[in-house]
Scaffold this active site. Structure first.
Site, PDB file in Angstrom:
ATOM      1  N   ALA A  47       8.904   2.787  -9.060  1.00 51.67           N
ATOM      2  CA  ALA A  47       7.938   2.028  -8.256  1.00 51.67           C
ATOM      3  C   ALA A  47       7.379   0.905  -9.108  1.00 51.67           C
ATOM      4  O   ALA A  47       7.383   0.974 -10.336  1.00 51.67           O
ATOM      5  CB  ALA A  47       6.816   2.936  -7.769  1.00 51.67           C
ATOM      6  N   ASP A  48       6.906  -0.127  -8.430  1.00 48.34           N
ATOM      7  CA  ASP A  48       6.213  -1.195  -9.122  1.00 48.34           C
ATOM      8  C   ASP A  48       5.126  -1.740  -8.200  1.00 48.34           C
ATOM      9  O   ASP A  48       5.336  -1.854  -6.988  1.00 48.34           O
ATOM     10  CB  ASP A  48       7.157  -2.323  -9.533  1.00 48.34           C
ATOM     11  CG  ASP A  48       6.508  -3.199 -10.598  1.00 48.34           C
ATOM     12  OD1 ASP A  48       6.622  -2.857 -11.785  1.00 48.34           O
ATOM     13  OD2 ASP A  48       5.856  -4.199 -10.240  1.00 48.34           O
ATOM     14  N   THR A  49       3.999  -2.061  -8.785  1.00 53.94           N
ATOM     15  CA  THR A  49       2.860  -2.557  -8.014  1.00 53.94           C
ATOM     16  C   THR A  49       2.519  -3.971  -8.458  1.00 53.94           C
ATOM     17  O   THR A  49       2.432  -4.251  -9.654  1.00 53.94           O
ATOM     18  CB  THR A  49       1.640  -1.632  -8.210  1.00 53.94           C
ATOM     19  OG1 THR A  49       1.997  -0.323  -7.764  1.00 53.94           O
ATOM     20  CG2 THR A  49       0.438  -2.127  -7.430  1.00 53.94           C
TER      21      THR A  49
END
Length: 191
Positions: A71-73
């Protein structure tokens, strides 16, 4: 479906203690393998939503395994990406920019399973209270925002900075938990 032989293990391609804690709280058998890839997206000329997806994909593809989650935000202030601040001065600047304004938080997930690949982006809107310089200095001094996109953590001391959230709180934290749970469940992966 889950096999009856060896239990399945989800590989989390992330060094984020928050993502790890969320998945552990659900009871998923977990192996953490930080991907060792550059998280900064300055070299990728993409809009913030596409950038989050590209970075999540890059992390997921860097880690071997049958069941891999990355995941990446990305914090998106009117098209400007606010990444992890490089120091306290940049953290201060980010909070000053966010003060009294609404921004978007995009969290992309990449899930590779033996049967398929899912890559998608989830977006939540966050509104900050109007912050005084003293409040900004207090938060920056805590150091909490230095390892977080946008320079704040909604789940920690940063909760005092927020006026409201429209969408999934866990997308802001860094992992749309209900969606990840549903994706794994649908594919026969059980906690």
């Amino acid at each position: 479906m889950a096999g009856r032989n060896a239990p399945l293990v989800l590989t989390l391609a992330s060094g984020s203690p928050r993502r790890r804690a969320l998945l552990e709280a659900l009871g998923f058998p977990l192996r953490v393998v930080p991907p060792g890839v550059e998280e900064k997206g300055e070299s990728l000329p993409l809009d913030p939503k596409e950038l989050a997806l590209a970075l999540a994909r890059r992390k997921g593809e860097a880690v071997p395994g049958e069941w891999v989650l990355a995941a990446d935000t990305v914090v998106d202030l009117e098209g400007r990406v606010l990444g992890k601040p490089k120091d306290r001065a940049e953290n201060h600047l980010f909070l000053r920019l966010l003060s009294g304004r609404t921004h978007r938080v995009h969290t992309a997930i990449y899930l590779r399973t033996p049967g398929d690949l899912v890559a998608e982006v989830h977006t939540t809107q966050v509104r900050f209270r109007r912050l005084s310089e003293e409040e900004i200095a207090w938060y920056v001094q805590s150091g909490e925002g230095l390892d977080k996109a946008g320079g704040y953590g909604a789940q920690g001391l940063g909760m005092a900075l927020l006026q409201g959230i429209e969408g999934d709180f866990y997308t802001v934290v860094g992992l749309p938990v209900a969606r990840v749970f549903a994706l794994l469940w649908e594919r026969g992966f059980r906690p």
